[in-house]
Design an enzyme around this catalytic site. Structure first.
Site, PDB file in Angstrom:
ATOM      1  N   HIS A 209      -5.087   5.108   4.836  1.00 49.82           N
ATOM      2  CA  HIS A 209      -6.132   4.200   4.355  1.00 49.82           C
ATOM      3  C   HIS A 209      -7.544   4.710   4.631  1.00 49.82           C
ATOM      4  O   HIS A 209      -8.517   4.148   4.129  1.00 49.82           O
ATOM      5  CB  HIS A 209      -5.929   2.783   4.905  1.00 49.82           C
ATOM      6  N   ASP A 239       1.375   5.001   6.424  1.00 49.91           N
ATOM      7  CA  ASP A 239      -0.078   4.990   6.590  1.00 49.91           C
ATOM      8  C   ASP A 239      -0.568   6.281   7.253  1.00 49.91           C
ATOM      9  O   ASP A 239      -1.367   6.257   8.185  1.00 49.91           O
ATOM     10  CB  ASP A 239      -0.544   3.777   7.398  1.00 49.91           C
ATOM     11  N   SER A 317      -9.639   4.531  13.171  1.00 47.30           N
ATOM     12  CA  SER A 317      -8.427   4.760  12.386  1.00 47.30           C
ATOM     13  C   SER A 317      -8.203   6.241  12.126  1.00 47.30           C
ATOM     14  O   SER A 317      -9.089   6.944  11.639  1.00 47.30           O
ATOM     15  CB  SER A 317      -8.521   4.039  11.048  1.00 47.30           C
TER      16      SER A 317
END
Length: 472
Positions: A209, A239, A317
């Site tokens: 993402h 992911d 992230s």
């Protein structure tokens, strides 16, 4: 630039929205209800709405628009009328014990709420967050206010770091040249995330993402140098994504065995929260095997996550979660926030990382093939079942003919209560436990049929080898 729900004060949070709990960052945000479990949202297809480009001057973010709760992780349910509380039980797509089938079209919500837990081993749901302009504006604000944080690091100033081996300072000095900030530019905006070097010839691992939909990707190293990167491969199922810069002689981080991690182990998170490059936070492993689901029905990730109280914020992230030896035990991917909290809130000590064993396996697949598969057992689960464990749909479509479960002797209507001795109370616990394995691995499922109970050994198949039938 920043990719987190905690936009800096006065940062413009406008950006493309994509799915449940969408914030202005790239970090998966998991709303909770005042410390108690919040309702799980239902599988809905989320269509991103592109926001206009944000002005150069920081502005207050617009408040999120609340929507009724929906069940994002509910397994197969036969056609029924949508409930008045907003949950959707009609045309819910059937899915195997490791993933969804093709979703039925439903109206995309503007925002979906998640849930943390049902008891001690609760599943955690989050919406897949698309990066956008708001995060970039937030990161730009941070740089305007404070300057590049990496300028103060020992490796950019030439200052010697003289600390005991194994100390946080020594670990930080050793790993920082291998941790990068990632700037992704896509239609309608830009944002930043984190990543780390996994091969000396330029391969870098991050979250899917962080780079999903990016038209241009720039990698910034701790010495301030910038390099264009190409996307090698990505998988929304885990992911994870691998990108590559045209540089050799880099120092890759070492993967530790995440199966050896225990609760209480020290953790060190490194990344670029809110665009603040080279940020180091510490904590411990708070829990193991947290079932985390993230994304919409088109691209849903299932993670058998490590939980940590090390501060993880938007922009972390894709960065590494390290042990006290500076080895990678996870890839930081998601955080939980209190129910009703705005997109500007930050870490509340509930961060989640993809275990290193899963990350390493997937990265190797992406480098070799550009795509990654996931293991399956070849069953579909019945969302109407409310008893102990999870139930296989009681029809011929419940068990894929000649699939792994069928070959092992699992039958339609069987109830699965444990995997490898670990109790199963909801479907996503079974899914993430299976996806934490590799195709070809064996798992022992505890299965009930009426009053009888038996252990069944199943050799996991691959997602590209099993085809599921539509369930009536």
């Amino acid at each position: 630039m920043s990719d987190n729900p905690f936009a800096s004060p006065n940062a413009d949070a406008s950006r493309p929205q994509g799915g449940a709990g969408v914030s202005s960052d790239d970090t998966e945000v998991i709303p909770t209800q005042g410390g108690s479990p919040a309702p799980t949202p239902a599988a809905q297809q989320a269509a991103p709405a592109t926001s206009p480009a944000a002005p150069a001057a920081p502005a207050q973010p617009a408040p999120a628009q609340p929507v009724p709760p929906v069940d994002e992780t509910a397994p197969y349910t036969p056609p029924l009328t949508p409930a008045s509380d907003g949950t959707m039980s009609t045309a819910q797509p059937p899915y195997d014990g490791t993933g969804y089938g093709a979703p039925a079209p439903v109206a995309p919500p503007k925002e979906k709420k998640g849930r943390v837990g049902a008891g001690a081993v609760a599943g955690i749901a989050a919406g897949a967050l698309l990066l956008g302009l708001g995060g970039g504006v937030a990161g730009a604000w941070a740089f305007d206010e404070f300057g590049s944080p990496s300028a103060s690091l020992a490796m950019t100033t030439g200052q010697s770091v003289d600390r005991p081996e194994g100390s946080v300072a020594a670990v930080a000095a050793a790993v920082m040249p291998s941790v990068v900030s990632i700037e992704s530019t896509m239609q309608g905006g830009a944002a930043t995330g984190s990543g780390f070097v996994i091969q000396d010839d330029g391969y870098i691992l991050t979250n899917n993402h962080v780079v999903d939909g990016a038209q241009d990707i720039t990698v910034v190293f701790s010495d301030g140098s910038e390099h264009s990167a190409e996307l090698i491969g990505a998988t929304a199922d885990y992911d994870l994504a691998v990108i590559k810069v045209d540089i050799t002689g880099l120092t890759p981080l070492t993967f530790a065995d995440s199966d050896e991690v225990v609760v209480g182990d020290a953790t060190i998170a490194v990344g670029s929260p809110l665009g603040l490059e080279g940020t180091v936070t510490t904590g411990i492993v708070s829990s193991m095997h947290r079932p985390v689901t993230a994304g919409d029905t088109q691209s849903q990730a299932y993670i058998d996550a490590l939980q940590t109280d090390a501060a993880i914020n938007p922009g972390n992230s894709g960065g590494p979660l390290l042990n006290a030896n500076g080895e990678v035990i996870g890839v930081n991917s998601a955080i939980a926030t209190l129910s009703g909290a705005s997109s500007e809130t930050g870490s509340i000590g509930l961060g989640f990382a993809i275990p290193s064993n899963q990350a390493q396996r997937t990265a190797e697949q992406l480098i070799e093939n550009g795509v990654a598969t996931y293991p399956v057992i070849g069953v579909q689960l019945d969302g109407r079942y409310t008893g102990e464990g999870v139930q296989v749909v009681d029809s011929d479509a419940g068990v894929v003919a000649d699939g792994p479960a069928d070959q092992a002797g699992i039958e339609p209507g069987d109830v699965i209560t444990a995997i490898d001795g670990r109790p199963i109370t909801q479907s996503d616990e079974l899914i993430v436990a299976i996806r934490a394995k590799d195709a070809g691995d064996e798992v022992v499922l505890t299965v009930q049929d009426g009053d009888s109970e038996r252990d069944v050994t199943v050799t996991l198949g691959s997602s590209n080898e099993v085809t599921y039938e539509e369930t009536p």
